[in-house]
Design an enzyme around this catalytic site. Structure first.
Site, PDB file in Angstrom:
ATOM      1  N   LYS A 112       7.353  12.484 -19.797  1.00  0.00           N
ATOM      2  CA  LYS A 112       6.908  12.732 -21.174  1.00  0.00           C
ATOM      3  C   LYS A 112       6.794  14.221 -21.478  1.00  0.00           C
ATOM      4  O   LYS A 112       6.862  14.634 -22.625  1.00  0.00           O
ATOM      5  CB  LYS A 112       5.596  12.014 -21.437  1.00  0.00           C
ATOM      6  CG  LYS A 112       5.723  10.506 -21.190  1.00  0.00           C
ATOM      7  CD  LYS A 112       4.986   9.674 -22.162  1.00  0.00           C
ATOM      8  CE  LYS A 112       5.369   8.207 -22.137  1.00  0.00           C
ATOM      9  NZ  LYS A 112       5.417   7.557 -20.819  1.00  0.00           N
TER      10      LYS A 112
HETATM   11  C1  LIG Z   1       6.074   6.305 -20.667  1.00  0.00           C
HETATM   12  C2  LIG Z   1       6.536   5.967 -19.279  1.00  0.00           C
HETATM   13  C3  LIG Z   1       7.536   4.987 -19.045  1.00  0.00           C
HETATM   14  C4  LIG Z   1       8.138   4.178 -20.169  1.00  0.00           C
HETATM   15  O1  LIG Z   1       8.949   4.941 -21.014  1.00  0.00           O
HETATM   16  P1  LIG Z   1       9.365   4.411 -22.477  1.00  0.00           P
HETATM   17  O2  LIG Z   1      10.067   5.530 -23.113  1.00  0.00           O
HETATM   18  O3  LIG Z   1       8.071   4.037 -23.158  1.00  0.00           O
HETATM   19  O4  LIG Z   1      10.233   3.206 -22.267  1.00  0.00           O
HETATM   20  C5  LIG Z   1       7.958   4.789 -17.736  1.00  0.00           C
HETATM   21  N1  LIG Z   1       7.407   5.471 -16.706  1.00  0.00           N
HETATM   22  C6  LIG Z   1       6.448   6.393 -16.885  1.00  0.00           C
HETATM   23  C7  LIG Z   1       5.872   7.094 -15.702  1.00  0.00           C
HETATM   24  C8  LIG Z   1       5.975   6.685 -18.172  1.00  0.00           C
HETATM   25  O5  LIG Z   1       5.003   7.607 -18.342  1.00  0.00           O
END
Ligand SMILES: *Cc1c(COP(=O)(O)O)cnc(C)c1O
Length: 460
Positions: A112
């Site tokens: 993120k």
């Molecule tokens: C947010 C997240 C996901 C999922 O990603 P999306 O874009 O919501 O599908 C998977 N793994 C981790 C560690 C995350 O923080």
């Protein structure tokens, strides 16, 4: 470049407006009116370039007039300067034709950071220019909140309030939210679970007096700016494996569908992606939908990969929009049906989805076994989300190179990793003092308490 709503009934906006607005007024999600393409020569030229250079080439056409070339380069440089690896998103080989794309070298150790760091810089630049200020409010089950606080700390034009469920995030996640000392970022521990936090955020957005008085804005995963920033690493990974001469496939640990949808955008831009594999944990609404065509809500089961524990997947609406040939009316009708529990995707649209996305699911035992196996056989410590990905990817290995996205660092989920391997994954040295930094904990028992914390703090 203009942006339109997936439900076809909201004003078209510029990149800047779409980014600052988040959700469209008709309840839909913004997508570009047209997806620009890059020719094979431009893609081939990315080989050996820095991450920032590729980021500029990939994202520039989407940004339009919002930033000048020079400004946009500068924002990108600042967004990724704090990453702990020069490649930003290095690729590691696991086995013949299976690779891991490490997306956890950012300041909060999850993918993120790639989008949030850039969004932070873009918000600051756009708001400073118009001499305005916004208040960002968001709910988190852990990773989004820490990434947002880290990205916006110390910026001038934005106050950030993140609601997290008290006692239900990992210690690393909590400390990443409570230890930054800048006074424009605030973590609020709410009595309840993630859904309670999310409902409070929704209520604040629906309270128009409150919304206007503090100028609320959102940076959750439906924000187009976030999707866009995630398109870049599909290019850097594919190019380092021989694209455009060679096709590449990706497996993506998926929750809200933002990350895997970014892969679809990369493919539409001309990147020769063979398969995009959606990997889910036991909360498998997306896998079930791709298998059966029926999108039906079920209750959420907590897992060891909590960032993928979802009931509905908000960015899936964007995938539907393209599967329905950009028919906003059709998407709107399906979303109406979702209010009463679910909908069935039309035959034409499910065929289109299956043309683009494959899927698979990992049970809790399969996830744990994958963490154990990848450590024993490949010498890699995987976080549980990544382990869901590698488990699912194994069913799709073949002659085309497969890249599994490593979405978080193992040290962000140390308990699950230790239970499966006997090893306690250490934090990278640059954040080794996280456990020693002082925390600021603010508790709130209900929505009124949250609102008064927000109005008090932005007044001071
Ligand atoms: C947010 C997240 C996901 C999922 O990603 P999306 O874009 O919501 O599908 C998977 N793994 C981790 C560690 C995350 O923080």
């Amino acid at each position: 470049m203009r942006y339109i709503s997936t439900r076809g009934d909201a004003p078209t906006l510029s990149f800047e407006e779409a980014m600052l607005t988040g959700l469209a007024r008709d309840g839909g999600l913004y997508v570009p009116e047209e997806i620009p393409t890059l020719d094979a020569q431009t893609i081939a030229a990315m080989a050996g370039q820095s991450y920032e250079e590729v980021a500029y080439t990939v994202m520039r056409p989407f940004v339009g007039e919002t930033f000048t070339d020079v400004e946009f380069r500068d924002l990108i440089a600042r967004a990724y300067a704090g990453f702990g690896h020069a490649a930003r998103a290095p690729l590691v080989q696991l086995a013949p034709n299976h690779f891991l794309l490490e997306l956890f070298h950012g300041p909060t150790l999850a993918f993120k950071d790639f989008a949030m760091q850039l969004i932070g810089q873009m918000f600051e630049a756009a708001l400073t220019r118009s001499n305005s200020r916004v208040t960002i409010v968001g709910a988190t089950s852990g990773d989004t909140g820490s990434a947002a606080i880290e990205a916006f700390r110390g910026l001038e034009a934005v106050d950030v309030f993140i609601l997290y469920p008290h006692g239900r995030v990992s210690e690393v996640q909590r400390r990443q939210m409570t230890t930054p000392s800048e006074d424009n970022v605030h973590a609020i521990a709410v009595d309840g679970d993630f859904d309670t936090c999310q409902a409070m955020v929704k209520d604040m957005f629906n309270d128009f007096d409150f919304r206007d008085s503090v100028r609320l804005a959102g940076v959750n995963s439906i924000n187009w700016g976030r999707v866009l920033a995630q398109v870049v690493y599909y290019f850097t990974a594919a190019v380092s494996l021989g694209t455009p001469q060679r096709k590449v496939s990706f497996t993506v640990p998926t929750g809200n569908f933002g990350d895997v949808f970014a892969g679809y955008v990369a493919k539409r831009m001309g990147l020769p992606i063979a398969d995009l594999v959606v990997a889910t944990n036991t909360n498998d609404i997306l896998h079930r939908t791709l298998e059966t065509g029926a999108y039906t809500k079920e209750s959420v089961t907590p897992t060891i990969s909590p960032s993928m524990d979802i009931q509905v997947s908000s960015n899936f609406e964007r995938a539907l929009f393209y599967a329905y040939g950009q028919d906003g009316g059709a998407v709107k009708a399906q979303m109406e049906d979702l209010k009463s529990g679910g909908f069935t995707v039309s035959q034409g649209a499910i065929d289109a989805l299956r043309d683009t996305y494959l899927s698979g699911r990992a049970s809790e035992n399969e996830t744990r076994a994958a963490i154990t196996r990848y450590h024993a056989r490949h010498g890699e410590l995987l976080c549980p989300h990544t382990a869901v990905g590698t488990h699912v990817a194994e069913a799709h290995l073949g002659t085309v190179p497969m890249v599994t996205l490593a979405t978080a660092h193992p040290a962000k989920f140390p308990d699950a990793v230790e239970a499966a391997t006997g090893l306690h994954p250490p934090l990278p040295p640059r954040m080794g003092d996280l456990y020693d930094r002082p925390e600021r904990i603010t508790r709130a028992k209900d929505l009124d308490a949250v609102k008064s914390i927000i109005t008090d703090r932005i007044a001071s």
